[in-house]
Design a protein around this motif. Structure first.
Motif, PDB file in Angstrom:
ATOM      1  N   VAL A 232     -14.167  -6.643   1.721  1.00  0.00           N
ATOM      2  CA  VAL A 232     -14.164  -5.216   2.067  1.00  0.00           C
ATOM      3  C   VAL A 232     -13.160  -4.957   3.184  1.00  0.00           C
ATOM      4  O   VAL A 232     -12.377  -4.001   3.135  1.00  0.00           O
ATOM      5  CB  VAL A 232     -15.581  -4.764   2.479  1.00  0.00           C
ATOM      6  N   LEU A 233     -13.171  -5.808   4.183  1.00  0.00           N
ATOM      7  CA  LEU A 233     -12.264  -5.634   5.314  1.00  0.00           C
ATOM      8  C   LEU A 233     -10.808  -5.789   4.888  1.00  0.00           C
ATOM      9  O   LEU A 233      -9.950  -5.007   5.296  1.00  0.00           O
ATOM     10  CB  LEU A 233     -12.613  -6.637   6.418  1.00  0.00           C
ATOM     11  N   SER A 234     -10.530  -6.781   4.029  1.00  0.00           N
ATOM     12  CA  SER A 234      -9.142  -6.952   3.583  1.00  0.00           C
ATOM     13  C   SER A 234      -8.710  -5.768   2.718  1.00  0.00           C
ATOM     14  O   SER A 234      -7.560  -5.319   2.802  1.00  0.00           O
ATOM     15  CB  SER A 234      -8.969  -8.276   2.838  1.00  0.00           C
ATOM     16  N   ASP A 235      -9.613  -5.215   1.880  1.00  0.00           N
ATOM     17  CA  ASP A 235      -9.280  -4.021   1.093  1.00  0.00           C
ATOM     18  C   ASP A 235      -8.997  -2.830   2.007  1.00  0.00           C
ATOM     19  O   ASP A 235      -8.031  -2.083   1.796  1.00  0.00           O
ATOM     20  CB  ASP A 235     -10.418  -3.670   0.126  1.00  0.00           C
ATOM     21  N   LEU A 236      -9.836  -2.659   3.018  1.00  0.00           N
ATOM     22  CA  LEU A 236      -9.617  -1.557   3.968  1.00  0.00           C
ATOM     23  C   LEU A 236      -8.284  -1.721   4.701  1.00  0.00           C
ATOM     24  O   LEU A 236      -7.527  -0.764   4.862  1.00  0.00           O
ATOM     25  CB  LEU A 236     -10.763  -1.480   4.978  1.00  0.00           C
ATOM     26  N   LEU A 237      -8.016  -2.957   5.127  1.00  0.00           N
ATOM     27  CA  LEU A 237      -6.761  -3.198   5.839  1.00  0.00           C
ATOM     28  C   LEU A 237      -5.557  -3.026   4.918  1.00  0.00           C
ATOM     29  O   LEU A 237      -4.520  -2.485   5.328  1.00  0.00           O
ATOM     30  CB  LEU A 237      -6.774  -4.599   6.465  1.00  0.00           C
ATOM     31  N   ASP A 238      -5.674  -3.480   3.653  1.00  0.00           N
ATOM     32  CA  ASP A 238      -4.574  -3.293   2.700  1.00  0.00           C
ATOM     33  C   ASP A 238      -4.324  -1.810   2.431  1.00  0.00           C
ATOM     34  O   ASP A 238      -3.173  -1.361   2.382  1.00  0.00           O
ATOM     35  CB  ASP A 238      -4.874  -4.018   1.379  1.00  0.00           C
ATOM     36  N   ASN A 239      -5.415  -1.050   2.243  1.00  0.00           N
ATOM     37  CA  ASN A 239      -5.265   0.400   2.036  1.00  0.00           C
ATOM     38  C   ASN A 239      -4.613   1.062   3.247  1.00  0.00           C
ATOM     39  O   ASN A 239      -3.727   1.905   3.111  1.00  0.00           O
ATOM     40  CB  ASN A 239      -6.621   1.047   1.745  1.00  0.00           C
ATOM     41  N   ARG A 240      -5.069   0.669   4.402  1.00  0.00           N
ATOM     42  CA  ARG A 240      -4.500   1.236   5.632  1.00  0.00           C
ATOM     43  C   ARG A 240      -3.020   0.867   5.759  1.00  0.00           C
ATOM     44  O   ARG A 240      -2.187   1.693   6.119  1.00  0.00           O
ATOM     45  CB  ARG A 240      -5.300   0.730   6.841  1.00  0.00           C
ATOM     46  N   LYS A 241      -2.710  -0.406   5.418  1.00  0.00           N
ATOM     47  CA  LYS A 241      -1.322  -0.868   5.477  1.00  0.00           C
ATOM     48  C   LYS A 241      -0.457  -0.070   4.502  1.00  0.00           C
ATOM     49  O   LYS A 241       0.652   0.364   4.850  1.00  0.00           O
ATOM     50  CB  LYS A 241      -1.274  -2.358   5.143  1.00  0.00           C
ATOM     51  N   GLN A 242      -0.950   0.171   3.281  1.00  0.00           N
ATOM     52  CA  GLN A 242      -0.197   0.938   2.286  1.00  0.00           C
ATOM     53  C   GLN A 242       0.013   2.388   2.748  1.00  0.00           C
ATOM     54  O   GLN A 242       1.096   2.946   2.583  1.00  0.00           O
ATOM     55  CB  GLN A 242      -0.913   0.915   0.927  1.00  0.00           C
ATOM     56  N   ARG A 243      -1.034   2.978   3.323  1.00  0.00           N
ATOM     57  CA  ARG A 243      -0.883   4.349   3.830  1.00  0.00           C
ATOM     58  C   ARG A 243       0.146   4.413   4.955  1.00  0.00           C
ATOM     59  O   ARG A 243       0.959   5.327   5.018  1.00  0.00           O
ATOM     60  CB  ARG A 243      -2.224   4.898   4.309  1.00  0.00           C
ATOM     61  N   ILE A 244       0.120   3.425   5.828  1.00  0.00           N
ATOM     62  CA  ILE A 244       1.090   3.392   6.932  1.00  0.00           C
ATOM     63  C   ILE A 244       2.502   3.214   6.377  1.00  0.00           C
ATOM     64  O   ILE A 244       3.441   3.905   6.795  1.00  0.00           O
ATOM     65  CB  ILE A 244       0.731   2.280   7.938  1.00  0.00           C
ATOM     66  N   LEU A 245       2.661   2.292   5.400  1.00  0.00           N
ATOM     67  CA  LEU A 245       3.985   2.078   4.801  1.00  0.00           C
ATOM     68  C   LEU A 245       4.466   3.333   4.070  1.00  0.00           C
ATOM     69  O   LEU A 245       5.645   3.700   4.159  1.00  0.00           O
ATOM     70  CB  LEU A 245       3.948   0.875   3.851  1.00  0.00           C
ATOM     71  N   ASN A 246       3.560   3.995   3.336  1.00  0.00           N
ATOM     72  CA  ASN A 246       3.931   5.239   2.651  1.00  0.00           C
ATOM     73  C   ASN A 246       4.326   6.319   3.657  1.00  0.00           C
ATOM     74  O   ASN A 246       5.289   7.060   3.444  1.00  0.00           O
ATOM     75  CB  ASN A 246       2.784   5.734   1.765  1.00  0.00           C
ATOM     76  N   THR A 247       3.576   6.393   4.731  1.00  0.00           N
ATOM     77  CA  THR A 247       3.902   7.381   5.773  1.00  0.00           C
ATOM     78  C   THR A 247       5.262   7.079   6.387  1.00  0.00           C
ATOM     79  O   THR A 247       6.065   7.990   6.620  1.00  0.00           O
ATOM     80  CB  THR A 247       2.804   7.377   6.861  1.00  0.00           C
ATOM     81  N   ILE A 248       5.544   5.799   6.609  1.00  0.00           N
ATOM     82  CA  ILE A 248       6.847   5.410   7.173  1.00  0.00           C
ATOM     83  C   ILE A 248       7.963   5.751   6.191  1.00  0.00           C
ATOM     84  O   ILE A 248       9.004   6.301   6.576  1.00  0.00           O
ATOM     85  CB  ILE A 248       6.852   3.909   7.539  1.00  0.00           C
ATOM     86  N   ARG A 249       7.744   5.438   4.880  1.00  0.00           N
ATOM     87  CA  ARG A 249       8.763   5.775   3.875  1.00  0.00           C
ATOM     88  C   ARG A 249       8.994   7.282   3.809  1.00  0.00           C
ATOM     89  O   ARG A 249      10.131   7.752   3.769  1.00  0.00           O
ATOM     90  CB  ARG A 249       8.334   5.250   2.502  1.00  0.00           C
ATOM     91  N   ASN A 250       7.900   8.034   3.787  1.00  0.00           N
ATOM     92  CA  ASN A 250       8.027   9.498   3.754  1.00  0.00           C
ATOM     93  C   ASN A 250       8.742  10.007   5.002  1.00  0.00           C
ATOM     94  O   ASN A 250       9.576  10.911   4.925  1.00  0.00           O
ATOM     95  CB  ASN A 250       6.653  10.157   3.627  1.00  0.00           C
ATOM     96  N   SER A 251       8.404   9.411   6.131  1.00  0.00           N
ATOM     97  CA  SER A 251       9.057   9.814   7.381  1.00  0.00           C
ATOM     98  C   SER A 251      10.547   9.509   7.336  1.00  0.00           C
ATOM     99  O   SER A 251      11.370  10.313   7.782  1.00  0.00           O
ATOM    100  CB  SER A 251       8.419   9.102   8.573  1.00  0.00           C
TER     101      SER A 251
END
Length: 184
Positions: A48-67
């Motif tokens: 669960v923790l690794s899924d949460l961290l992976d999701n968070r990592k993907q959101r951060i990467l997407n936000t960085i790409r969008n930025s």
């Protein structure tokens, strides 16, 4: 009820060998309890923790790409705006220079037009003066001619008698007759 309370109190004092009970010794029980809880959490919560961290990592990467994309778009728009500003400034400078040139050109045209108008007015004035002089000269001539004619008529009337009058008429008739012969 006293028996139930006594049984809990007696459980606290039982030795831990082979039985289940509460250990109130904080220094002895906390590291063990913490390691057990952490072990259970790590074992069951790892996925669960690794899924949460992976999701968070993907959101951060997407936000960085969008930025980054937004940043590139903003930089592109900024460059376009700067180029447009430079074009507008050049155009404004051209209008300003043309405006000054146009004003100077209009000023020269106005001065030239004024000189031409003044020259025409001067010519009209000179023509008017010349015309008035000629008219005045003609009026003076007419007055002098009329005065001379009246004087001559007065002199002729006072000096002329019938005999002189007849001789003058006869001389004029002879003069006209000789002119007629010359023209025929």
């Amino acid at each position: 009820m006293k028996n139930v309370t006594d049984s809990f109190v007696s459980l606290v004092h039982w030795p831990s060998a082979g039985s289940f009970g509460f250990n109130t010794d904080i220094l002895a029980t906390n590291p063990i309890n913490l390691s057990v809880v952490l072990g259970v959490l790590i074992f069951f919560g790892k996925g669960v923790l690794s899924d949460l961290l992976d999701n968070r990592k993907q959101r951060i990467l997407n936000t960085i790409r969008n930025s980054e994309e937004l940043r590139e778009g903003a930089i592109e728009q900024l460059e376009k705006a700067r180029a447009r500003l430079q074009d507008v400034q050049i155009e404004a400078e051209g209008y300003r220079a043309y405006g000054y040139f146009g004003i100077d050109e209009q000023r020269h045209e106005s001065i030239n037009s004024t000189y031409k108008t003044l020259e025409q007015l001067e010519n009209n004035k000179n023509e008017s003066i010349h015309f008035e002089q000629q008219r005045a000269i003609n009026q003076v001539r007419q007055q002098i001619f009329q005065q001379a004619l009246q004087g001559a008529l007065g002199t002729l009337n006072s000096c002329l008698n019938n005999e002189l009058h007849l001789r003058t008429i006869s001389a004029n008739i002879v003069l006209f007759g000789s002119m007629k012969e010359l023209t025929d």
